[in-house]
Scaffold this motif. Structure first.
Motif, PDB file in Angstrom:
ATOM      1  N   GLU A  10       0.838  -1.202   0.000  1.00 43.60           N
ATOM      2  CA  GLU A  10       0.000   0.000   0.000  1.00 43.60           C
ATOM      3  C   GLU A  10       0.874   1.253   0.000  1.00 43.60           C
ATOM      4  O   GLU A  10       1.771   1.392   0.827  1.00 43.60           O
ATOM      5  CB  GLU A  10      -0.942   0.021   1.203  1.00 43.60           C
ATOM      6  CG  GLU A  10      -1.930   1.184   1.189  1.00 43.60           C
ATOM      7  CD  GLU A  10      -3.137   0.908   2.060  1.00 43.60           C
ATOM      8  OE1 GLU A  10      -4.153   0.424   1.535  1.00 43.60           O
ATOM      9  OE2 GLU A  10      -3.044   1.178   3.270  1.00 43.60           O
ATOM     10  N   PRO A  11       0.621   2.199  -0.909  1.00 43.61           N
ATOM     11  CA  PRO A  11       1.435   3.419  -0.964  1.00 43.61           C
ATOM     12  C   PRO A  11       1.063   4.393   0.148  1.00 43.61           C
ATOM     13  O   PRO A  11       0.118   4.173   0.917  1.00 43.61           O
ATOM     14  CB  PRO A  11       1.066   4.001  -2.340  1.00 43.61           C
ATOM     15  CG  PRO A  11      -0.358   3.557  -2.545  1.00 43.61           C
ATOM     16  CD  PRO A  11      -0.442   2.182  -1.935  1.00 43.61           C
ATOM     17  N   VAL A  12       1.788   5.497   0.202  1.00 45.23           N
ATOM     18  CA  VAL A  12       1.434   6.576   1.123  1.00 45.23           C
ATOM     19  C   VAL A  12       0.083   7.146   0.703  1.00 45.23           C
ATOM     20  O   VAL A  12      -0.154   7.408  -0.481  1.00 45.23           O
ATOM     21  CB  VAL A  12       2.504   7.679   1.107  1.00 45.23           C
ATOM     22  CG1 VAL A  12       2.084   8.837   2.015  1.00 45.23           C
ATOM     23  CG2 VAL A  12       3.859   7.135   1.533  1.00 45.23           C
ATOM     24  N   LEU A  13      -0.811   7.306   1.683  1.00 43.75           N
ATOM     25  CA  LEU A  13      -2.132   7.870   1.411  1.00 43.75           C
ATOM     26  C   LEU A  13      -2.111   9.354   1.750  1.00 43.75           C
ATOM     27  O   LEU A  13      -1.659   9.748   2.829  1.00 43.75           O
ATOM     28  CB  LEU A  13      -3.198   7.167   2.256  1.00 43.75           C
ATOM     29  CG  LEU A  13      -3.282   5.640   2.125  1.00 43.75           C
ATOM     30  CD1 LEU A  13      -4.313   5.086   3.105  1.00 43.75           C
ATOM     31  CD2 LEU A  13      -3.621   5.222   0.696  1.00 43.75           C
ATOM     32  N   GLU A  14      -2.629  10.176   0.849  1.00 42.80           N
ATOM     33  CA  GLU A  14      -2.734  11.608   1.115  1.00 42.80           C
ATOM     34  C   GLU A  14      -4.199  12.005   1.030  1.00 42.80           C
ATOM     35  O   GLU A  14      -4.959  11.470   0.221  1.00 42.80           O
ATOM     36  CB  GLU A  14      -1.912  12.411   0.118  1.00 42.80           C
ATOM     37  CG  GLU A  14      -1.800  13.886   0.485  1.00 42.80           C
ATOM     38  CD  GLU A  14      -0.715  14.627  -0.268  1.00 42.80           C
ATOM     39  OE1 GLU A  14      -0.543  15.832   0.012  1.00 42.80           O
ATOM     40  OE2 GLU A  14      -0.037  14.013  -1.113  1.00 42.80           O
ATOM     41  N   GLY A  15      -4.607  12.934   1.919  1.00 39.13           N
ATOM     42  CA  GLY A  15      -6.010  13.354   1.926  1.00 39.13           C
ATOM     43  C   GLY A  15      -6.938  12.311   2.511  1.00 39.13           C
ATOM     44  O   GLY A  15      -8.126  12.284   2.205  1.00 39.13           O
ATOM     45  N   HIS A  16      -6.401  11.455   3.365  1.00 42.56           N
ATOM     46  CA  HIS A  16      -7.185  10.415   4.025  1.00 42.56           C
ATOM     47  C   HIS A  16      -7.289  10.704   5.519  1.00 42.56           C
ATOM     48  O   HIS A  16      -6.552  11.528   6.059  1.00 42.56           O
ATOM     49  CB  HIS A  16      -6.563   9.037   3.805  1.00 42.56           C
ATOM     50  CG  HIS A  16      -6.875   8.446   2.455  1.00 42.56           C
ATOM     51  ND1 HIS A  16      -6.570   9.086   1.280  1.00 42.56           N
ATOM     52  CD2 HIS A  16      -7.457   7.257   2.109  1.00 42.56           C
ATOM     53  CE1 HIS A  16      -6.947   8.331   0.259  1.00 42.56           C
ATOM     54  NE2 HIS A  16      -7.489   7.220   0.729  1.00 42.56           N
ATOM     55  N   ALA A  17      -8.185   9.998   6.182  1.00 37.99           N
ATOM     56  CA  ALA A  17      -8.372  10.109   7.629  1.00 37.99           C
ATOM     57  C   ALA A  17      -8.421   8.715   8.234  1.00 37.99           C
ATOM     58  O   ALA A  17      -8.621   7.715   7.528  1.00 37.99           O
ATOM     59  CB  ALA A  17      -9.659  10.862   7.941  1.00 37.99           C
ATOM     60  N   LEU A  18      -8.236   8.659   9.552  1.00 36.46           N
ATOM     61  CA  LEU A  18      -8.258   7.391  10.283  1.00 36.46           C
ATOM     62  C   LEU A  18      -9.193   7.533  11.469  1.00 36.46           C
ATOM     63  O   LEU A  18      -9.076   8.499  12.241  1.00 36.46           O
ATOM     64  CB  LEU A  18      -6.849   7.009  10.722  1.00 36.46           C
ATOM     65  CG  LEU A  18      -6.671   5.681  11.471  1.00 36.46           C
ATOM     66  CD1 LEU A  18      -5.295   5.086  11.155  1.00 36.46           C
ATOM     67  CD2 LEU A  18      -6.815   5.850  12.987  1.00 36.46           C
TER      68      LEU A  18
END
Length: 440
Positions: free
Chosen positions: A18-26
């Motif tokens: 899985e690549p780096v996620l940008e504009g995501h939340a947890l």
């Protein structure tokens, strides 16, 4: 159940592929990760969740320190620039015999927990005396720990011999069994301090209670040579004969290995803890990481104790592991930034037998989450957040830490206990030690 929505710039899940996620939340619900997804979608779906904005921060799984001696923070800097056996026999062991106690271990372990949390470490694989004190410190700090049933074959201030160490370790194990933050290990100190009989007892203890086995092995060339003289075989051959070479074994240091030993480690599923900075400082050597990687050995990272490193700084170990492997082999691709970070997260969780719960940010796993700021001058510009974590960021850039969904570091401030009071208690202990050393 309170839901908390973390809103960083980037998320590095460490989930394979899985690549780096940008504009995501947890999203955290209770002690686990409940959702990871596009920021706007989660904001709409969980409108009632507590929102925590983390500008220019990257979320990563909590770092796992796969080998340390927590309480030895109280011996940080007491004996530097020495070889291992001189350091141990003439400095560390004599001091431990006089000073180590339940309270000494508790205060030193709490100090280690504070240092570790501020460095993004959420799990410590510890090896030391007075395991009940380590257990209490981990619980008070809100950090995860694998506490050791630590055994050595000679008397110390903690115990009279192997059977006494085992009895005391088992008593602590039963006292704290079931605590969510704690795992336990069967921990023979090293082949040069533990007899065949004791090794067999600790192997059986691990099998009976389903524990990992935590042991220093092949740390120096002298250790290997002495084993050949005493036993007619190298330490790993001796441990294989005693039935310890298995997926339970967490083998620490492992600097001096030949090709056959590396192949055996891979075949048996042994986990290897690389301690680059401690091994460099004690001039013990450099682990053959390129050969270990080629063979498929699960190689992970640890700091060792603060008396030999002298930092409990896993971001520092990650960077050192990547750079040292490149310099030692002439191969810049041997330990990539991602590989180095895996050694302190997903691979380390596997070594501890906790890969189902820890080591990556995935829905259903425990919410051990670290937020590292890449917004400061020294971290800009950011082309690749993963590489920036490994080659640029330091522990001082760790801003926030959650362990099991509990925020234990809030903008660099420990929330779980009074660090100022702890510092005062530690200064009192060290003052008494310095006075005692001056008299002697």
């Amino acid at each position: 159940m309170t839901a908390t929505l973390l809103l960083p710039r980037w998320i590095l899940t460490m989930k394979p592929g899985e690549p780096v996620l940008e504009g995501h939340a947890l999203l955290i619900e209770g002690e686990r990760i409940a959702a990871i997804g596009p920021r706007e979608a989660l904001l709409a779906q969980y409108a009632n969740a507590v929102r925590i904005e983390l500008p220019e921060q990257v979320l990563i799984p909590g770092l796992i320190n796969a080998h340390t001696h927590s309480a030895m923070t109280l011996l940080r800097g007491v004996a530097d620039d020495l070889q291992l056996m001189d350091w141990l026999q003439n400095h560390i062991w004599p001091l431990e015999k006089v000073w180590v106690s339940d309270d000494w271990v508790f205060q030193g372990s709490l100090l280690a927990a504070a240092e570790s949390l501020r460095a993004g470490v959420t799990y410590l694989n510890d090896m030391y005396f007075f395991p009940g004190a380590m257990a209490r410190a981990a619980i008070d700090a809100g950090i995860r720990a694998a506490v050791s049933i630590n055994v050595i074959d000679f008397p110390t201030g903690y115990g009279s011999g192997p059977d006494d160490y085992i009895a005391k370790g088992l008593a602590a194990y039963h006292q704290f069994k079931g605590e969510k933050l704690l795992d336990w290990t069967s921990a023979p100190h090293a082949p040069y301090t533990v007899s065949d009989e004791t090794f067999i007892k600790l192997r059986k203890l691990a099998e009976e209670h389903d524990l990992q086995i935590h042991c220093h092995i092949h740390e120096t060339a002298g250790e290997v040579a002495d084993s050949v003289k005493q036993y007619g075989m190298r330490p790993l051959a001796r441990l294989e004969k005693l039935g310890l070479m298995s997926e339970r074994l967490i083998a620490v240091h492992m600097v001096h290995l030949d090709e056959a030993e590396i192949a055996m480690l891979a075949a048996k599923g042994v986990h290897l803890v690389h301690n680059p900075n401690s091994n460099l400082k004690l001039a013990s050597g450099i682990a053959p990481v390129k050969a270990l990687e080629a063979a498929g050995v699960n190689t992970v990272l640890g700091t060792d104790g603060a008396a030999s490193n002298n930092r409990l700084d896993m971001l520092g170990e990650i960077r050192s592991a990547a750079l040292l492997a490149k310099g030692a082999t002439g191969d810049p691709e041997v330990v990539t930034a991602r590989t180095a970070l895996e050694m302190a997260t997903i691979r380390a969780a596997k070594a501890m037998g906790r890969e189902a719960d820890l080591g990556s940010l995935e829905v259903g796993k425990l919410a051990d989450v670290v937020a590292v700021s890449l917004g400061s001058v020294e971290c800009r510009p950011v082309y690749n957040p993963l590489a920036q974590l490994v080659y640029v960021a330091g522990r001082e850039h760790v801003q926030n830490v959650w362990v099991g969904g509990r925020r234990v570091l809030n903008e660099r401030q420990i929330t779980s206990f009074d660090v100022g009071a702890l510092m005062g208690r530690c200064e009192d202990i060290v003052g008494r030690m310095k006075a005692g050393m001056a008299v002697s």
